[in-house]
Design a protein around this motif. Structure first.
Motif, PDB file in Angstrom:
ATOM      1  N   GLU A 115      59.006 -22.742 -13.589  1.00  0.00           N
ATOM      2  CA  GLU A 115      57.697 -22.362 -13.092  1.00  0.00           C
ATOM      3  C   GLU A 115      57.130 -23.493 -12.239  1.00  0.00           C
ATOM      4  OE1 GLU A 115      53.244 -21.131 -14.597  1.00  0.00           O
ATOM      5  OE2 GLU A 115      54.803 -21.535 -16.074  1.00  0.00           O
ATOM      6  N   ILE A 116      56.741 -23.150 -11.022  1.00  0.00           N
ATOM      7  CA  ILE A 116      56.165 -24.122 -10.095  1.00  0.00           C
ATOM      8  C   ILE A 116      54.639 -24.004 -10.184  1.00  0.00           C
ATOM      9  CG2 ILE A 116      55.959 -24.780  -7.666  1.00  0.00           C
ATOM     10  CD1 ILE A 116      58.722 -25.345  -8.852  1.00  0.00           C
ATOM     11  N   THR A 117      53.970 -25.122 -10.449  1.00  0.00           N
ATOM     12  CA  THR A 117      52.514 -25.111 -10.634  1.00  0.00           C
ATOM     13  C   THR A 117      51.789 -25.838  -9.509  1.00  0.00           C
ATOM     14  OG1 THR A 117      52.657 -27.094 -12.000  1.00  0.00           O
ATOM     15  CG2 THR A 117      52.729 -24.970 -13.144  1.00  0.00           C
ATOM     16  N   PHE A 118      52.401 -25.856  -8.342  1.00  0.00           N
ATOM     17  CA  PHE A 118      51.788 -26.503  -7.184  1.00  0.00           C
ATOM     18  C   PHE A 118      52.203 -25.773  -5.921  1.00  0.00           C
ATOM     19  CE2 PHE A 118      55.852 -28.553  -7.866  1.00  0.00           C
ATOM     20  CZ  PHE A 118      56.409 -28.552  -6.597  1.00  0.00           C
ATOM     21  N   THR A 119      51.489 -26.052  -4.836  1.00  0.00           N
ATOM     22  CA  THR A 119      51.862 -25.536  -3.521  1.00  0.00           C
ATOM     23  C   THR A 119      51.935 -26.711  -2.555  1.00  0.00           C
ATOM     24  OG1 THR A 119      49.551 -25.114  -2.922  1.00  0.00           O
ATOM     25  CG2 THR A 119      50.796 -23.273  -3.881  1.00  0.00           C
ATOM     26  N   LEU A 120      52.679 -26.521  -1.489  1.00  0.00           N
ATOM     27  CA  LEU A 120      52.799 -27.544  -0.451  1.00  0.00           C
ATOM     28  C   LEU A 120      52.155 -27.038   0.828  1.00  0.00           C
ATOM     29  CD1 LEU A 120      56.512 -28.648  -1.005  1.00  0.00           C
ATOM     30  CD2 LEU A 120      54.442 -29.830  -1.757  1.00  0.00           C
ATOM     31  N   SER A 121      51.540 -27.958   1.555  1.00  0.00           N
ATOM     32  CA  SER A 121      50.944 -27.655   2.859  1.00  0.00           C
ATOM     33  C   SER A 121      50.968 -28.942   3.684  1.00  0.00           C
ATOM     34  CB  SER A 121      49.514 -27.135   2.697  1.00  0.00           C
ATOM     35  OG  SER A 121      48.709 -28.100   2.052  1.00  0.00           O
ATOM     36  N   ARG A 122      50.438 -28.870   4.883  1.00  0.00           N
ATOM     37  CA  ARG A 122      50.363 -30.057   5.741  1.00  0.00           C
ATOM     38  C   ARG A 122      48.907 -30.341   6.086  1.00  0.00           C
ATOM     39  NH1 ARG A 122      55.098 -32.143   7.038  1.00  0.00           N
ATOM     40  NH2 ARG A 122      56.903 -30.803   7.276  1.00  0.00           N
ATOM     41  N   ASP A 123      48.593 -31.630   6.202  1.00  0.00           N
ATOM     42  CA  ASP A 123      47.251 -31.995   6.657  1.00  0.00           C
ATOM     43  C   ASP A 123      47.234 -31.937   8.190  1.00  0.00           C
ATOM     44  OD1 ASP A 123      48.316 -34.384   7.697  1.00  0.00           O
ATOM     45  OD2 ASP A 123      47.411 -35.660   6.181  1.00  0.00           O
ATOM     46  N   PRO A 124      46.089 -32.151   8.824  1.00  0.00           N
ATOM     47  CA  PRO A 124      46.014 -32.070  10.293  1.00  0.00           C
ATOM     48  C   PRO A 124      46.934 -33.065  11.018  1.00  0.00           C
ATOM     49  CG  PRO A 124      43.810 -32.018   9.346  1.00  0.00           C
ATOM     50  CD  PRO A 124      44.764 -32.322   8.228  1.00  0.00           C
ATOM     51  N   TYR A 125      47.367 -34.105  10.316  1.00  0.00           N
ATOM     52  CA  TYR A 125      48.240 -35.107  10.926  1.00  0.00           C
ATOM     53  C   TYR A 125      49.721 -34.843  10.653  1.00  0.00           C
ATOM     54  CZ  TYR A 125      43.750 -37.370  11.282  1.00  0.00           C
ATOM     55  OH  TYR A 125      42.429 -37.638  11.567  1.00  0.00           O
ATOM     56  N   GLY A 126      50.021 -33.749   9.967  1.00  0.00           N
ATOM     57  CA  GLY A 126      51.407 -33.389   9.697  1.00  0.00           C
ATOM     58  C   GLY A 126      51.974 -33.939   8.406  1.00  0.00           C
ATOM     59  N   GLY A 150      50.298 -37.114   1.310  1.00  0.00           N
ATOM     60  CA  GLY A 150      51.442 -37.925   1.719  1.00  0.00           C
ATOM     61  C   GLY A 150      52.602 -37.929   0.751  1.00  0.00           C
ATOM     62  N   VAL A 151      52.876 -36.781   0.111  1.00  0.00           N
ATOM     63  CA  VAL A 151      54.046 -36.737  -0.771  1.00  0.00           C
ATOM     64  C   VAL A 151      55.310 -36.619   0.078  1.00  0.00           C
ATOM     65  CG1 VAL A 151      52.807 -35.773  -2.742  1.00  0.00           C
ATOM     66  CG2 VAL A 151      53.917 -34.233  -1.133  1.00  0.00           C
ATOM     67  N   ALA A 152      56.404 -37.110  -0.480  1.00  0.00           N
ATOM     68  CA  ALA A 152      57.692 -37.067   0.228  1.00  0.00           C
ATOM     69  C   ALA A 152      58.763 -36.546  -0.724  1.00  0.00           C
ATOM     70  CB  ALA A 152      58.066 -38.453   0.732  1.00  0.00           C
ATOM     71  N   PRO A 153      59.597 -35.623  -0.251  1.00  0.00           N
ATOM     72  CA  PRO A 153      60.692 -35.136  -1.090  1.00  0.00           C
ATOM     73  C   PRO A 153      61.881 -36.096  -1.047  1.00  0.00           C
ATOM     74  CG  PRO A 153      60.686 -33.956   0.988  1.00  0.00           C
ATOM     75  CD  PRO A 153      59.512 -34.912   1.014  1.00  0.00           C
ATOM     76  N   VAL A 154      62.514 -36.271  -2.210  1.00  0.00           N
ATOM     77  CA  VAL A 154      63.695 -37.129  -2.317  1.00  0.00           C
ATOM     78  C   VAL A 154      64.736 -36.364  -3.127  1.00  0.00           C
ATOM     79  CG1 VAL A 154      64.609 -39.321  -3.161  1.00  0.00           C
ATOM     80  CG2 VAL A 154      62.276 -39.211  -2.267  1.00  0.00           C
ATOM     81  N   ARG A 155      65.913 -36.204  -2.539  1.00  0.00           N
ATOM     82  CA  ARG A 155      66.991 -35.487  -3.245  1.00  0.00           C
ATOM     83  C   ARG A 155      67.644 -36.414  -4.267  1.00  0.00           C
ATOM     84  NH1 ARG A 155      68.575 -30.918   0.329  1.00  0.00           N
ATOM     85  NH2 ARG A 155      68.004 -31.478   2.434  1.00  0.00           N
ATOM     86  N   ALA A 156      67.889 -35.885  -5.474  1.00  0.00           N
ATOM     87  CA  ALA A 156      68.589 -36.656  -6.495  1.00  0.00           C
ATOM     88  C   ALA A 156      70.079 -36.748  -6.177  1.00  0.00           C
ATOM     89  CB  ALA A 156      68.387 -36.015  -7.865  1.00  0.00           C
TER      90      ALA A 156
END
Length: 156
Positions: free
Chosen positions: A3-14, A28-34
């Protein structure tokens, strides 16, 4: 399915934003692959700028379509690892030498400084670093064409 309890979007600066179910917005979150080579769609951590993990994604397909598209877009922008499909030729079997290769991003040439720049990843994958530090991937050296395999064998 997790279950995913969050959503992702972009701010005006990308920049990537994560909005939690309780209304918290983390900028400013960043995805990192394990496991970027063996399991690129599984085990993805979302981290803040300070490196602290704020969310874990078991599998990319667990995300809603809009968040999944943003995550994949962000990963592709951060990771540049062309996959070699064929080694056309090498200038020499002594290093440094120039490799002429076909990749999933088009044909290119790069300089291999030394044999130590070819690393085994798991049982069948190879990472090859060029003289500029760009990593090239050979996903499965046992299924690649015979000509490429002969060249690789000379360097391994």
């Amino acid at each position: 399915m997790t279950e995913i309890t969050f959503t992702l979007s972009r701010d005006p600066y990308g920049k990537l934003l994560m909005s939690t179910a309780d209304g918290q917005v983390i900028e400013g979150v960043a995805p990192v692959r394990a496991f970027p080579i063996q399991s690129p769609d599984e085990g993805i951590s979302l981290v803040r700028g300070d490196g602290k993990e704020v969310a874990w994604i078991e599998h990319v397909n667990d995300l809603p379509a809009a968040s999944r598209a943003l995550l994949v877009e962000e990963l592709e922008g951060r990771e540049f690892m062309p996959e070699i499909s064929r080694v056309k030729s090498v200038s020499s079997f002594a290093t440094p030498c120039t490799w002429d290769v076909a990749t999933d991003r088009g044909d290119t040439q790069f300089v291999l400084k030394g044999e130590e720049d070819i690393r085994r990843i798991g049982a069948a994958s190879l990472l090859i670093a060029d003289n500029h530090g760009i990593q090239f991937l050979i996903r499965d050296m046992f299924t690649i064409d015979k000509h490429t395999r002969k060249i690789l064998d000379r360097f391994l």
